[in-house]
Design an enzyme around this catalytic site. Structure first.
Site, PDB file in Angstrom:
ATOM      1  N   HIS A 190       0.840  -1.189   0.000  1.00  0.00           N
ATOM      2  CA  HIS A 190       0.000   0.000   0.000  1.00  0.00           C
ATOM      3  C   HIS A 190       0.879   1.244   0.000  1.00  0.00           C
ATOM      4  O   HIS A 190       1.931   1.275   0.652  1.00  0.00           O
ATOM      5  CB  HIS A 190      -0.899   0.037   1.241  1.00  0.00           C
ATOM      6  CG  HIS A 190      -1.680  -1.224   1.454  1.00  0.00           C
ATOM      7  ND1 HIS A 190      -2.613  -1.691   0.553  1.00  0.00           N
ATOM      8  CD2 HIS A 190      -1.667  -2.121   2.466  1.00  0.00           C
ATOM      9  CE1 HIS A 190      -3.136  -2.818   1.012  1.00  0.00           C
ATOM     10  NE2 HIS A 190      -2.580  -3.097   2.166  1.00  0.00           N
ATOM     11  N   GLU A 232      -1.468  -0.018   8.456  1.00  0.00           N
ATOM     12  CA  GLU A 232      -2.459  -0.887   9.097  1.00  0.00           C
ATOM     13  C   GLU A 232      -1.803  -1.727  10.182  1.00  0.00           C
ATOM     14  O   GLU A 232      -0.582  -1.786  10.295  1.00  0.00           O
ATOM     15  CB  GLU A 232      -3.106  -1.802   8.053  1.00  0.00           C
ATOM     16  CG  GLU A 232      -2.116  -2.713   7.352  1.00  0.00           C
ATOM     17  CD  GLU A 232      -2.711  -3.425   6.140  1.00  0.00           C
ATOM     18  OE1 GLU A 232      -3.941  -3.469   6.010  1.00  0.00           O
ATOM     19  OE2 GLU A 232      -1.931  -3.935   5.321  1.00  0.00           O
ATOM     20  N   ARG A 292      -1.235  -4.875  -6.194  1.00  0.00           N
ATOM     21  CA  ARG A 292      -1.000  -6.309  -6.215  1.00  0.00           C
ATOM     22  C   ARG A 292       0.288  -6.594  -6.980  1.00  0.00           C
ATOM     23  O   ARG A 292       0.471  -6.156  -8.107  1.00  0.00           O
ATOM     24  CB  ARG A 292      -2.210  -6.997  -6.871  1.00  0.00           C
ATOM     25  CG  ARG A 292      -2.314  -8.478  -6.608  1.00  0.00           C
ATOM     26  CD  ARG A 292      -3.582  -9.041  -7.244  1.00  0.00           C
ATOM     27  NE  ARG A 292      -4.789  -8.560  -6.599  1.00  0.00           N
ATOM     28  CZ  ARG A 292      -5.820  -8.005  -7.232  1.00  0.00           C
ATOM     29  NH1 ARG A 292      -5.787  -7.871  -8.536  1.00  0.00           N
ATOM     30  NH2 ARG A 292      -6.872  -7.609  -6.563  1.00  0.00           N
ATOM     31  N   HIS A 322       3.526  -7.364   1.822  1.00  0.00           N
ATOM     32  CA  HIS A 322       2.930  -8.291   2.787  1.00  0.00           C
ATOM     33  C   HIS A 322       1.863  -9.147   2.125  1.00  0.00           C
ATOM     34  O   HIS A 322       1.382  -8.846   1.030  1.00  0.00           O
ATOM     35  CB  HIS A 322       2.316  -7.519   3.959  1.00  0.00           C
ATOM     36  CG  HIS A 322       1.201  -6.602   3.544  1.00  0.00           C
ATOM     37  ND1 HIS A 322       1.432  -5.324   3.088  1.00  0.00           N
ATOM     38  CD2 HIS A 322      -0.142  -6.775   3.498  1.00  0.00           C
ATOM     39  CE1 HIS A 322       0.284  -4.746   2.793  1.00  0.00           C
ATOM     40  NE2 HIS A 322      -0.692  -5.607   3.030  1.00  0.00           N
TER      41      HIS A 322
END
Length: 320
Positions: A99, A116, A194, A174
């Protein structure tokens, strides 16, 4: 101010399973529930108020009704509602992804970046995930390994256990592995680049889109160190235990284990999210009492004051 129960938005991504319906009391006609968005004002899936006079409103509509003070002084420092909270059931591996940070995301995607954290709710024996690289690599090597399908060879694979905590700063490569259920607290963003998708195809029978150039732009290719535990020492207050799991400029999260009762002060600085991850009981403020059970999500607007949780349960408290 106010205390309300929320209903989630559901996502049936191809890697999802049925544990959220079977073990977390989620009600939906979807056969597969990959994610339930428990606290969300995002355009891609909003939570719905499920108690009180504003029952049926989206969370965005509800916050608008309450006014800007509902987010608190820290919450109002952000252009958009700052947090999105999910349950995730990974029956299959998620894609290898990354991200962007705020600067890149706001410029390119017109929304926040995504830092996150994950709290591992459950993990099958042998489950693992990917967290950053296992050695320093160049952008050229990163690109080459994506193209020749050897990217997994340079990623750090981490065994996963119930209760582990992962803090994933924007730019960290991740992927959640199969057999893992998590609660994710994140910035309010749905931007994902992705990198690798294990050769899978989507519902249309075509390979899912990769975002290689953007991923190369934003990825941190230096190994990261973490012990994958809450950053705060667990404190025992007799009727409950509590530990800080993570904190950053976007959110601070705690995990509470309640034996009989505990209280949390929701002051003028921030709203609070209570996500029940085990057990049952009740949650109450001065003028509201709600029953709670595993899987429930409750939103308290800023300045709600003393919030008391009674019963035998575990919950995650998140605020700005």
């Amino acid at each position: 101010m106010a205390l309300v129960r929320l209903l989630p938005a559901f996502k049936d991504y191809l890697w999802g399973g049925t544990k959220l319906k079977e073990n977390y009391n989620k009600k939906t006609d979807l056969d597969i529930v990959a994610e339930s968005w428990e606290l969300s004002t995002h355009k891609d899936g909003q939570s719905i108020v499920d108690s009180g006079e504003y029952k049926g409103l989206t969370l965005s509509e509800y916050v608008e009704k309450l006014g800007k003070d509902a987010l608190g002084t820290k919450g109002n420092a952000f252009e958009f509602f700052p947090i999105l909270i999910k349950f995730i059931d990974a029956k299959g591996n998620l894609s290898i992804q990354v991200h962007p940070d705020n600067d890149y995301a706001l410029r390119v995607e017109k929304e926040y970046g995504k830092t996150e954290m994950w709290y591992i709710l459950d993990a099958e024996e042998g489950a693992s995930l990917y967290y950053g690289t296992n050695k320093e690599i160049t952008k050229d090597e990163f690109r080459a390994r994506i193209e020749d399908n050897t990217i997994l060879d340079v990623l750090k694979k981490v065994p996963v256990h119930k209760g582990d905590v992962f803090f994933i700063e924007a730019g960290t490569i991740h992927a959640i592995g199969e057999g893992i259920v998590i609660c994710e607290i994140q910035q309010n963003s749905n931007t994902t680049y992705r990198v690798y998708d294990f050769g899978r195809v989507g519902k249309d029978g075509k390979p899912r889109e990769l975002h290689i150039e953007k991923a190369i732009d934003v990825s941190n290719l230096t190994p990261l160190e973490s012990d994958f535990k809450p950053i705060g020492e667990e404190k025992d207050y007799g009727t409950y235990k509590c530990a800080m799991m993570a904190t950053c400029e976007y959110f601070t999260t705690y995990v509470y284990d309640v034996k009989t009762e505990c209280s949390v002060k929701v002051d003028e600085e921030s709203f609070a999210s209570f996500v029940i991850v085990d057990g049952e009981g009740s949650i109450e403020s001065d003028d509201t009492m709600l029953s709670i059970r595993k899987g429930d999500s409750v939103f308290a607007s800023a300045n709600t004051g003393k919030v008391t949780i009674k019963g035998s349960c575990r919950f995650i408290l998140s605020k700005v």
